[in-house]
Design an enzyme around this catalytic site. Structure first.
Site, PDB file in Angstrom:
ATOM      1  N   LYS A  76      20.462  99.581  53.358  1.00 27.34           N
ATOM      2  CA  LYS A  76      20.398  98.141  54.037  1.00 27.34           C
ATOM      3  C   LYS A  76      19.326  97.386  53.406  1.00 27.34           C
ATOM      4  O   LYS A  76      18.393  97.946  53.717  1.00 27.34           O
ATOM      5  CB  LYS A  76      20.327  98.301  55.737  1.00 27.34           C
ATOM      6  N   GLY A 127      14.537  92.611  67.328  1.00 25.94           N
ATOM      7  CA  GLY A 127      14.142  93.119  68.695  1.00 25.94           C
ATOM      8  C   GLY A 127      13.889  92.249  69.598  1.00 25.94           C
ATOM      9  O   GLY A 127      13.527  92.516  70.738  1.00 25.94           O
ATOM     10  N   ALA A 158      20.668  92.438  64.232  1.00 23.98           N
ATOM     11  CA  ALA A 158      19.533  91.922  64.781  1.00 23.98           C
ATOM     12  C   ALA A 158      19.462  90.778  65.863  1.00 23.98           C
ATOM     13  O   ALA A 158      20.560  89.995  65.723  1.00 23.98           O
ATOM     14  CB  ALA A 158      18.405  90.997  63.703  1.00 23.98           C
ATOM     15  N   GLY A 159      18.934  91.054  67.044  1.00 25.58           N
ATOM     16  CA  GLY A 159      18.973  90.139  68.010  1.00 25.58           C
ATOM     17  C   GLY A 159      19.623  90.493  69.144  1.00 25.58           C
ATOM     18  O   GLY A 159      19.796  89.884  70.370  1.00 25.58           O
ATOM     19  N   ASN A 171      19.969  98.001  67.975  1.00 25.57           N
ATOM     20  CA  ASN A 171      19.192  99.022  67.903  1.00 25.57           C
ATOM     21  C   ASN A 171      18.084  99.142  69.374  1.00 25.57           C
ATOM     22  O   ASN A 171      18.286  99.574  70.559  1.00 25.57           O
ATOM     23  CB  ASN A 171      18.202  99.211  66.910  1.00 25.57           C
ATOM     24  N   THR A 172      17.296  97.977  69.377  1.00 26.21           N
ATOM     25  CA  THR A 172      16.487  97.763  70.054  1.00 26.21           C
ATOM     26  C   THR A 172      17.076  97.299  71.704  1.00 26.21           C
ATOM     27  O   THR A 172      16.423  98.020  72.713  1.00 26.21           O
ATOM     28  CB  THR A 172      15.545  96.276  70.089  1.00 26.21           C
TER      29      THR A 172
END
Lengths: 65, 262
Positions: free
Chosen positions: B102, B163, B189-190, B211-212
C-alpha cells in the site's frame, strides 16, 4: 564500531551479519536488512562480514493502517 | 433458465488473487492479542502492516498473531516522497511475505494528506518491479487515471483524514472514481462507523479499509464484526440496485383503493 538502527555498537571480534543477528536474538525470518543503504538478501547474511563504519538497518513489521 | 446453475461467487481480484472478503483490516493501535480475534471477527483476508526498525531480543512479532492464509499488505507509512516509499516497499518485500504494497506518501504532518504526485511516481516504479501496488490517494480523477496508467492494482481514495473517524467527507469525488476508473476502488482512511462503510459499499466501492474505527472502539472484536456485517450489507444493496428516491411529495407503499370507508 558499527551503527545498527541508529545506535553505535562496538564489535570486539570479527562478526558476520548472521552472527550479529543471532547474538542479538533478531527473528531472522521476520526481518529485512539494509547494509549501507542497500538491501542485503537473506542468503548473504552468513558470508557478509561487518566492518568498521557499517550502517545496518534491521526492520520488521508492526501494526499499521 | 437453468436452475442448477451455480451462482458465481462475488469476488474481486488484486494482483491475480481473488478475495471474497471486502473488508481490509488495519492493524495499527491494537494490542497484539486482539489482532487474531479481530481478523477472525472481521473475516478479513487482507491486513495492513507497517515497517519499522526491529527490536533485538526476540520479542513477539505481529506476524505470529496473523493467520497464515491472510494476505499481508505492508504500507509505506513514514515515506515523505516517492524515493522513500520505494525503499520501504523493497524492504517490506525482502521480509518475505509477498509483493503487495500500500503506497502511502505523506508530507503534511497536520492532516496526513497523501501526496498524489509522489504517489504516482512511486506506483510507476514499484509496478514495474512486479509489486501489486495499492495506492492511497486524495480522490482526484486525474490523479486516479495517472495511477491506473502507472500500473496500480486498485485505487484507495480517502474518505476523511487518517484516524479522524469522520466518514465519507469526500463522497462525491469517490463516486466519480467508482464511475470512471476501471479498477477496484477501495475506500481507505476516515471511515469511522459501520454505517459509513456500508454507504461506501452501496456506492459501488469494491472494498473498505478501516483501522482506527475498530481499534478505538469500546469492544474491539465486536466492532470488527459490526464492520464486516455493514460491508456485506452495503455490497448486497449495491448488487441489488438501490430503490429510487423522489425529490418532492410521497409515494404510498400501501394500495390506494379498498379503504374501509368506500
Amino acid at each position: 564500531m558499527i551503527i545498527v538502527n541508529g545506535k553505535e555498537i562496538n564489535l570486539t571480534e570479527d562478526t558476520t551479519v548472521a552472527e550479529y543477528l543471532e547474538q542479538n536474538q533478531y527473528q531472522v525470518k521476520r526481518i529485512a536488512v539494509e547494509l549501507n543503504g542497500d538491501i542485503l538478501p537473506k542468503y548473504s547474511y552468513s558470508d557478509t562480514m561487518l566492518k568498521d563504519g557499517d550502517r545496518l538497518e534491521v526492520v520488521t513489521f508492526v501494526g499499521g493502517g | 433458465m437453468d436452475n442448477t446453475e451455480i451462482k458465481k461467487a462475488d469476488t474481486f481480484t488484486l494482483g491475480g488473487k481473488e478475495f471474497t472478503s471486502r473488508f481490509i483490516l488495519g492493524s495499527g493501535k491494537f494490542s497484539l492479542d486482539l489482532v487474531k480475534a479481530c481478523v477472525e471477527k472481521a473475516g478479513a483476508q487482507i491486513i495492513t502492516l507497517a515497517l519499522r526498525r526491529a527490536n533485538e531480543g526476540g520479542l513477539a512479532n505481529i506476524l505470529d498473531y496473523i493467520p497464515e492464509d491472510v494476505t499481508l499488505l505492508p504500507n509505506t507509512s513514514g515515506a515523505r516522497n516517492a524515493e522513500e516509499a520505494v525503499r520501504i516497499a523493497r524492504l517490506s518485500r525482502e521480509v518475505g511475505c509477498g509483493n503487495f504494497v500500500k503506497v502511502e506518501v505523506v508530507r503534511d504532518s497536520k492532516y496526513l494528506l497523501p501526496d498524489n504526485y509522489e504517489t504516482i511516481k512511486a506506483t510507476e516504479i514499484l509496478a514495474k518491479e512486479g509489486f501489486v501496488v495499492m495506492p492511497y490517494m486524495y480522490p482526484d480523477l486525474n490523479a486516479a487515471r495517472d495511477l491506473a496508467n502507472a500500473g496500480a492494482a486498485c485505487i484507495m481514495p480517502l474518505g476523511a483524514p487518517i484516524g479522524s473517524n469522520k466518514g465519507l467527507s469526500t463522497k462525491d469525488f469517490i463516486q466519480i472514481l467508482i464511475d470512471e476508473i476501471d479498477l477496484p476502488i477501495i475506500v481507505d482512511a476516515g471511515i469511522g462507523r459501520p454505517s459509513q462503510a456500508c454507504e461506501a459499499m452501496e456506492m459501488g466501492a469494491a472494498a473498505v479499509m478501516a483501522n482506527t474505527a475498530i481499534a478505538t472502539a469500546g469492544d474491539v472484536p465486536a466492532m470488527a464484526e459490526a464492520f464486516k456485517k455493514a460491508i456485506e450489507a452495503g455490497r448486497s444493496a449495491y448488487l441489488s440496485g438501490l430503490g429510487r428516491t423522489i425529490e418532492r411529495g410521497a409515494s404510498a407503499s400501501s394500495p390506494l383503493t379498498g379503504f374501509l370507508q368506500d
